[in-house]
Design a protein around this motif. Structure first.
Motif, short mmCIF file in Angstrom:
data_model
loop_
_atom_site.label_atom_id
_atom_site.label_comp_id
_atom_site.label_asym_id
_atom_site.label_seq_id
_atom_site.Cartn_x
_atom_site.Cartn_y
_atom_site.Cartn_z
N THR A 127 0.83 -1.21 0.00
CA THR A 127 0.00 0.00 0.00
C THR A 127 0.86 1.25 0.00
O THR A 127 0.56 2.21 -0.73
CB THR A 127 -0.95 -0.01 1.21
N ILE A 128 1.92 1.26 0.78
CA ILE A 128 2.81 2.43 0.80
C ILE A 128 3.46 2.60 -0.57
O ILE A 128 3.55 3.72 -1.08
CB ILE A 128 3.84 2.29 1.93
N TYR A 129 3.86 1.49 -1.19
CA TYR A 129 4.41 1.57 -2.55
C TYR A 129 3.37 2.21 -3.48
O TYR A 129 3.68 3.13 -4.23
CB TYR A 129 4.81 0.19 -3.06
N ASP A 130 2.15 1.71 -3.43
CA ASP A 130 1.08 2.23 -4.29
C ASP A 130 0.83 3.71 -4.07
O ASP A 130 0.64 4.47 -5.02
CB ASP A 130 -0.21 1.44 -4.06
N MET A 131 0.86 4.13 -2.82
CA MET A 131 0.60 5.54 -2.49
C MET A 131 1.69 6.47 -3.03
O MET A 131 1.43 7.64 -3.27
CB MET A 131 0.49 5.72 -0.97
N CYS A 132 2.91 5.96 -3.19
CA CYS A 132 4.06 6.80 -3.53
C CYS A 132 4.64 6.55 -4.92
O CYS A 132 5.56 7.26 -5.34
CB CYS A 132 5.16 6.59 -2.49
N LYS A 133 4.12 5.59 -5.65
CA LYS A 133 4.74 5.19 -6.92
C LYS A 133 4.75 6.27 -7.98
O LYS A 133 5.60 6.26 -8.87
CB LYS A 133 4.09 3.92 -7.46
N ALA A 134 3.86 7.24 -7.90
CA ALA A 134 3.85 8.33 -8.89
C ALA A 134 5.12 9.17 -8.77
O ALA A 134 5.57 9.75 -9.76
CB ALA A 134 2.61 9.20 -8.70
N LEU A 135 5.72 9.20 -7.58
CA LEU A 135 6.94 9.98 -7.37
C LEU A 135 8.20 9.21 -7.74
O LEU A 135 9.18 9.80 -8.19
CB LEU A 135 7.04 10.41 -5.90
N ASP A 136 8.19 7.89 -7.48
CA ASP A 136 9.39 7.09 -7.71
C ASP A 136 9.01 5.61 -7.70
O ASP A 136 8.60 5.09 -6.66
CB ASP A 136 10.42 7.39 -6.62
N LYS A 137 9.19 4.96 -8.81
CA LYS A 137 8.89 3.53 -8.89
C LYS A 137 10.06 2.67 -8.45
O LYS A 137 9.99 1.45 -8.44
CB LYS A 137 8.45 3.16 -10.31
N GLY A 138 11.15 3.29 -8.03
CA GLY A 138 12.35 2.57 -7.61
C GLY A 138 12.37 2.19 -6.15
O GLY A 138 13.40 1.70 -5.66
N MET A 139 11.28 2.38 -5.44
CA MET A 139 11.23 1.97 -4.03
C MET A 139 11.46 0.46 -3.94
O MET A 139 11.11 -0.28 -4.85
CB MET A 139 9.87 2.32 -3.42
N VAL A 140 12.05 0.02 -2.84
CA VAL A 140 12.33 -1.40 -2.65
C VAL A 140 11.68 -1.85 -1.34
O VAL A 140 11.94 -1.27 -0.28
CB VAL A 140 13.85 -1.67 -2.59
N ILE A 141 10.86 -2.88 -1.45
CA ILE A 141 10.26 -3.47 -0.25
C ILE A 141 11.30 -4.38 0.38
O ILE A 141 11.93 -5.19 -0.30
CB ILE A 141 8.97 -4.22 -0.61
N GLY A 142 11.50 -4.22 1.68
CA GLY A 142 12.52 -4.97 2.41
C GLY A 142 12.04 -6.35 2.82
O GLY A 142 10.95 -6.80 2.45
N GLN A 143 12.85 -7.01 3.62
CA GLN A 143 12.51 -8.34 4.10
C GLN A 143 11.26 -8.30 4.98
O GLN A 143 11.07 -7.36 5.75
CB GLN A 143 13.66 -8.92 4.91
N THR A 144 10.46 -9.33 4.85
CA THR A 144 9.28 -9.50 5.70
C THR A 144 9.48 -10.78 6.48
O THR A 144 9.78 -11.82 5.89
CB THR A 144 8.01 -9.58 4.83
#
Length: 164
Positions: A127-144
């Protein structure tokens, strides 16, 4: 035929029968994170992301994810959750920031809530990725991963390398 608990006599998938298991208080704590740029960090903190308050939406999505776990993980039992909480912490990373979220899920039941905690952490990250993807699609989700769980026949579990 099979030693796997989720397989029937014919070797096909089944939901484990928990009818005879003892009802106990059960908790699970899981963690995930997302690495974001300085710009995204600043906009989340300032609550200036166009889609809205990122942390509030992420938290609500995580709670909803925990409640819907049995609908998306085929062999999970639907559970009456008694509590879901998500805590956020920022950590400066080599490039940008890491937003860390810790999820705690509780129930009184016959099976554990590890999958609910892990699902909530994953849904929060997405959800955080989805909320911010317009600014930068290079975000990386860490280990879960699971930090700890309590209750049940198998006893308590505490991840050895986790410092809180």
């Amino acid at each position: 035929m099979s030693e796997f608990s989720h397989m029937n006599q014919q070797g096909r998938a089944k939901m484990v029968d928990i009818t005879e298991k003892q009802t106990t208080h059960r908790t699970a704590k899981a963690r995930s994170s997302i690495f974001v740029s300085d710009t995204i960090h600043d906009k989340i903190v300032d609550q200036s992301i166009e889609k809205g308050d990122v942390l509030s939406v992420g938290q609500i999505a995580g709670v909803m994810g925990a409640k819907q776990t049995a609908n998306v993980i085929p062999m999970c039992h639907p559970l009456p959750l008694s509590g879901v909480d998500i805590q956020f912490t920022w950590k400066k990373a080599s490039e940008g920031y890491e937003l860390i979220f810790t999820v705690t899920v509780k129930t009184k039941g016959s099976t554990g809530v590890e999958m609910e905690a892990l699902t909530a952490a994953s849904i929060t990250a997405l959800t955080i990725y989805d909320m911010c993807k317009a600014l930068d699609k290079g975000m990386v989700i860490g280990q879960t991963y699971l930090i700890e769980k309590t209750g049940g026949k198998s006893g308590d579990y505490h991840r050895e390398d986790e410092s809180e």
